[in-house]
Write an enzyme that holds these catalytic residues in place. Structure first.
Site, PDB file in Angstrom:
ATOM      1  CG  ASP A  77      74.350  41.216 -14.327  1.00  0.00           C
ATOM      2  OD1 ASP A  77      74.306  40.007 -14.026  1.00  0.00           O
ATOM      3  OD2 ASP A  77      73.664  42.084 -13.739  1.00  0.00           O
ATOM      4  CG  HIS A 132      76.705  31.002 -15.964  1.00  0.00           C
ATOM      5  ND1 HIS A 132      76.594  32.357 -15.789  1.00  0.00           N
ATOM      6  CD2 HIS A 132      76.025  30.438 -14.924  1.00  0.00           C
ATOM      7  CE1 HIS A 132      75.884  32.610 -14.689  1.00  0.00           C
ATOM      8  NE2 HIS A 132      75.526  31.459 -14.151  1.00  0.00           N
ATOM      9  CG  LEU A 181      93.115  42.867 -24.746  1.00  0.00           C
ATOM     10  CD1 LEU A 181      92.626  44.295 -24.967  1.00  0.00           C
ATOM     11  CD2 LEU A 181      91.954  41.885 -24.958  1.00  0.00           C
TER      12      LEU A 181
END
Ligand code: IPE
Ligand code: IPE
Ligand code: MG
Length: 235
Positions: free
Chosen positions: A12, A29, A123
């Site tokens: 965020d 962004h 991962l």
């Protein structure tokens, strides 16, 4: 130091980070998406096995059309890059959320990202896109109800474990640590079932500025907590 097996992040603060630099939200962004690639690698190098990130919530459609369009454009290029990164770094990618509301070409790219990385053993990287926890639970209930109607499942067979298998996170262990950047202390409809016993860590640092050192601080804090349930503590 105990490294949490699964870290979930609410990334965020992209908009506020950009604004504080006199830049448009969308720039935040773009920088946030770049940072995600860096943190993914850092997380794996630290020994984290599962990383789950919140990219777009079911509520985020309510943002301005300009911002939603810019985010979708960014997800398109991010997904394409991620296909290469997953191949190069042996990452296995899963998508959480309901893809049906996304543009068909983005759905296709996400599908090929998941399929092309299916057998990778590095991962485990979950991206939540058009994800909402309530929506996920409702979709799971619908599928379970359908299985009951079709005679494949008896209501009394629905246990917590069985029900978890209907969620988008089937096969993924519950997060050990949740991090939310940029100061807000709420869940915003993220992984409500899965976070039942997760440790929460909130930091003021906005996502585009979040570094490996910040991730390390979160892990240190996690190590100082007395965990009762939901995880094993190796000494
Ligand atoms: C997080 O940053 C990214 C998304 C929700 C897509 P925000 O866009 O929420 O940035 P702030 O919270 O407004 O600063
Ligand atoms: C949560 O962040 C969703 C994502 C990070 C994708 P928001 O910034 O959208 O959350 P709210 O709306 O402030 O709760
Ligand atoms: Mg926000």
């Amino acid at each position: 130091m105990v490294i949490p097996q699964h870290v979930a992040i609410i990334l965020d603060g992209n908009g506020r980070w950009a604004k504080s630099r006199g830049m448009p939200r969308n720039y935040g962004h773009v920088r946030g998406a770049k940072n995600l690639e860096v943190i993914c690698e850092d997380a794996w190098n630290m020994g984290i096995k599962y990383l789950t990130v919140y990219l777009f919530s079911t509520e985020n459609w309510k943002r301005s059309k300009d911002e939603v369009d810019a985010l979708m454009k960014l997800f398109r290029s991010y997904t394409k890059t991620c296909i290469k990164t997953a191949r190069d770094n042996n990452m296995k990618v899963r998508v959480l959320g309901d893809p049906s509301a996304l543009a068909p070409d983005l759905q296709e790219s996400l599908k090929s990202l998941v399929e092309s990385s299916r057998d990778n053993t590095g991962l485990n990287f979950q991206i939540a896109i058009n994800y909402g926890s309530r929506d996920e639970i409702v979709r799971a209930v619908r599928r379970a109800a359908q299985d009951c109607l079709d005679g494949r499942l008896w209501p009394e067979e629905i246990t917590e474990e069985r029900f978890s298998g209907y969620l988008d996170t089937a096969e993924v262990p519950d997060p050990d640590l949740l991090i939310r950047t940029s100061g807000e202390q709420r869940l915003s409809n993220y992984l409500m079932w899965q976070l039942a016993y997760t440790e929460f860590y909130f930091t003021e640092v906005p996502w585009p500025a979040f570094t490996k050192d910040d991730l390390w601080k979160a892990i240190e804090k996690y190590n100082g907590r007395e965990r009762r349930y939901g995880g094993v503590r190796e000494e």
